[in-house]
Scaffold this active site. Structure first.
Site, PDB file in Angstrom:
ATOM      1  N   ASP A 176      15.960  45.164   8.275  1.00 18.86           N
ATOM      2  CA  ASP A 176      14.515  45.420   8.217  1.00 18.86           C
ATOM      3  C   ASP A 176      14.167  46.770   8.826  1.00 18.86           C
ATOM      4  O   ASP A 176      14.694  47.138   9.880  1.00 18.86           O
ATOM      5  CB  ASP A 176      13.745  44.352   9.006  1.00 18.86           C
ATOM      6  CG  ASP A 176      13.620  43.039   8.255  1.00 18.86           C
ATOM      7  OD1 ASP A 176      14.464  42.761   7.391  1.00 18.86           O
ATOM      8  OD2 ASP A 176      12.683  42.274   8.556  1.00 18.86           O
ATOM      9  N   CYS A 188       5.353  42.787   7.348  1.00 23.62           N
ATOM     10  CA  CYS A 188       4.840  41.731   8.233  1.00 23.62           C
ATOM     11  C   CYS A 188       4.706  42.250   9.655  1.00 23.62           C
ATOM     12  O   CYS A 188       5.328  43.250  10.021  1.00 23.62           O
ATOM     13  CB  CYS A 188       5.799  40.534   8.261  1.00 23.62           C
ATOM     14  SG  CYS A 188       6.204  39.839   6.660  1.00 23.62           S
ATOM     15  N   TYR A 232      18.530  29.565   5.452  1.00 29.85           N
ATOM     16  CA  TYR A 232      18.931  30.483   6.508  1.00 29.85           C
ATOM     17  C   TYR A 232      18.460  30.067   7.901  1.00 29.85           C
ATOM     18  O   TYR A 232      18.875  30.655   8.905  1.00 29.85           O
ATOM     19  CB  TYR A 232      18.420  31.895   6.204  1.00 29.85           C
ATOM     20  CG  TYR A 232      16.902  31.985   6.154  1.00 29.85           C
ATOM     21  CD1 TYR A 232      16.170  32.266   7.298  1.00 29.85           C
ATOM     22  CD2 TYR A 232      16.218  31.793   4.964  1.00 29.85           C
ATOM     23  CE1 TYR A 232      14.786  32.339   7.260  1.00 29.85           C
ATOM     24  CE2 TYR A 232      14.839  31.866   4.919  1.00 29.85           C
ATOM     25  CZ  TYR A 232      14.131  32.136   6.058  1.00 29.85           C
ATOM     26  OH  TYR A 232      12.759  32.198   6.021  1.00 29.85           O
ATOM     27  N   ASN A 249      -6.661  40.479   7.135  1.00 30.65           N
ATOM     28  CA  ASN A 249      -7.191  41.839   7.021  1.00 30.65           C
ATOM     29  C   ASN A 249      -8.097  42.064   8.221  1.00 30.65           C
ATOM     30  O   ASN A 249      -8.806  41.131   8.646  1.00 30.65           O
ATOM     31  CB  ASN A 249      -8.036  42.032   5.761  1.00 30.65           C
ATOM     32  CG  ASN A 249      -7.214  42.071   4.492  1.00 30.65           C
ATOM     33  OD1 ASN A 249      -6.015  42.327   4.521  1.00 30.65           O
ATOM     34  ND2 ASN A 249      -7.865  41.820   3.366  1.00 30.65           N
ATOM     35  N   HIS A 307      -3.999  40.758   3.590  1.00 26.26           N
ATOM     36  CA  HIS A 307      -2.832  41.411   3.000  1.00 26.26           C
ATOM     37  C   HIS A 307      -1.732  41.747   3.992  1.00 26.26           C
ATOM     38  O   HIS A 307      -0.732  42.369   3.611  1.00 26.26           O
ATOM     39  CB  HIS A 307      -3.279  42.687   2.279  1.00 26.26           C
ATOM     40  CG  HIS A 307      -4.130  42.423   1.081  1.00 26.26           C
ATOM     41  ND1 HIS A 307      -5.501  42.306   1.175  1.00 26.26           N
ATOM     42  CD2 HIS A 307      -3.824  42.214  -0.225  1.00 26.26           C
ATOM     43  CE1 HIS A 307      -6.005  42.068  -0.024  1.00 26.26           C
ATOM     44  NE2 HIS A 307      -5.011  41.995  -0.892  1.00 26.26           N
ATOM     45  N   GLU A 366      11.779  44.042   5.007  1.00 23.44           N
ATOM     46  CA  GLU A 366      13.138  43.941   4.504  1.00 23.44           C
ATOM     47  C   GLU A 366      13.483  45.086   3.554  1.00 23.44           C
ATOM     48  O   GLU A 366      12.673  45.497   2.737  1.00 23.44           O
ATOM     49  CB  GLU A 366      13.352  42.623   3.754  1.00 23.44           C
ATOM     50  CG  GLU A 366      13.004  41.374   4.547  1.00 23.44           C
ATOM     51  CD  GLU A 366      11.576  40.898   4.297  1.00 23.44           C
ATOM     52  OE1 GLU A 366      10.727  41.722   3.874  1.00 23.44           O
ATOM     53  OE2 GLU A 366      11.317  39.700   4.527  1.00 23.44           O
TER      54      GLU A 366
END
Length: 241
Positions: A38, A63, A105, A116, A160, A198
């Site tokens: 990342d 994120c 995982y 937002n 978002h 990522e």
């Protein structure tokens, strides 16, 4: 043997310095887990240019990982819990809400709500997302300084920017980039609100291989850190705290 600084490996020391100066690093979790690298940068340091860089060169989901204590003070839930509660009155959710064993995982995801900042317009352009990310870093600071901010006064959902709630004991409970990035923030002494995104492979559509991520890091002069290194450094930091 690697040189060490204050007991940390040379590589971890370089990562700490980069984060303290608001610069990007590359963070790999573990082989056999997600095995993903990342882009990682402090939330308070993010600029619109950084958002552009992440969406173009990384390509994954942008994120913001948040400190567990701050998340609790701000009243941020795990999204799976929100949907599980909603499924009690919405039958269609029953079969799709995350359950134990669903993830290949890990035992659970760290997703909280998508937000937002209220000063954004649509929330999706680079400048809007950068503002939301910056403000998430600021509100975490305030929460950890003893204030109990009104999260809803500043943010709205849906939005978002995905927030991630780190596990309470961080890497001792879960080894995701969420916990690894917050552990690095603790070691570096910076606000524990970290952006992670990522790296994807343009040719295969899969996660970028570790080898290619390392090559990218060298070409871009970015420190590449592995999860195992972070755990060792975090344990050392805890022993001194």
């Amino acid at each position: 043997m690697s040189a060490v600084t204050n007991g940390y490996s040379e590589n971890i020391s370089k990562a700490i310095e980069a984060l303290q100066n608001g610069r990007m690093i590359l963070l790999f979790d573990l082989e056999g887990r997600e095995a993903e690298t990342d882009f990682t940068i402090p939330a308070k340091s993010v600029t619109p240019a950084d958002v552009k860089w992440m969406r173009k060169d990384a390509g994954g989901l942008i994120c913001v990982a948040l400190d567990p204590q701050a998340s609790e003070k701000l009243g941020l839930p795990f999204m799976a819990d929100v949907l599980r509660d909603a499924s009690q009155s919405t039958d269609s959710l029953n079969n799709i809400v995350e359950k134990g064993g669903d993830l290949k995982y890990d035992s659970r995801s760290s997703f909280s709500i998508w937000v937002n900042h209220r000063d954004t317009r649509t929330g999706i352009p680079d400048n809007d997302r950068a503002l939301t990310i910056n403000k998430l870093g600021e509100i975490v600071d305030r929460a950890l300084d003893g204030e109990i901010p009104d999260f809803g006064k500043e943010f709205r959902t849906p939005g978002h920017v995905a927030t991630l709630r780190a596990a309470r004991t961080l890497v001792h409970e879960r080894m995701g980039q969420t916990e690894l990035s917050i552990a690095l923030a603790k070691i570096a002494g910076i606000t524990p609100a970290m952006v992670v995104c990522e790296m994807l492979d343009d040719n295969t559509g899969r996660a970028l291989s570790k080898e290619d991520a390392i090559k990218y890091g060298k070409n871009q002069d970015l420190v590449f850190v592995e999860g195992g290194e972070v755990v060792k450094a975090y344990d050392l930091w805890l022993s001194r705290a």
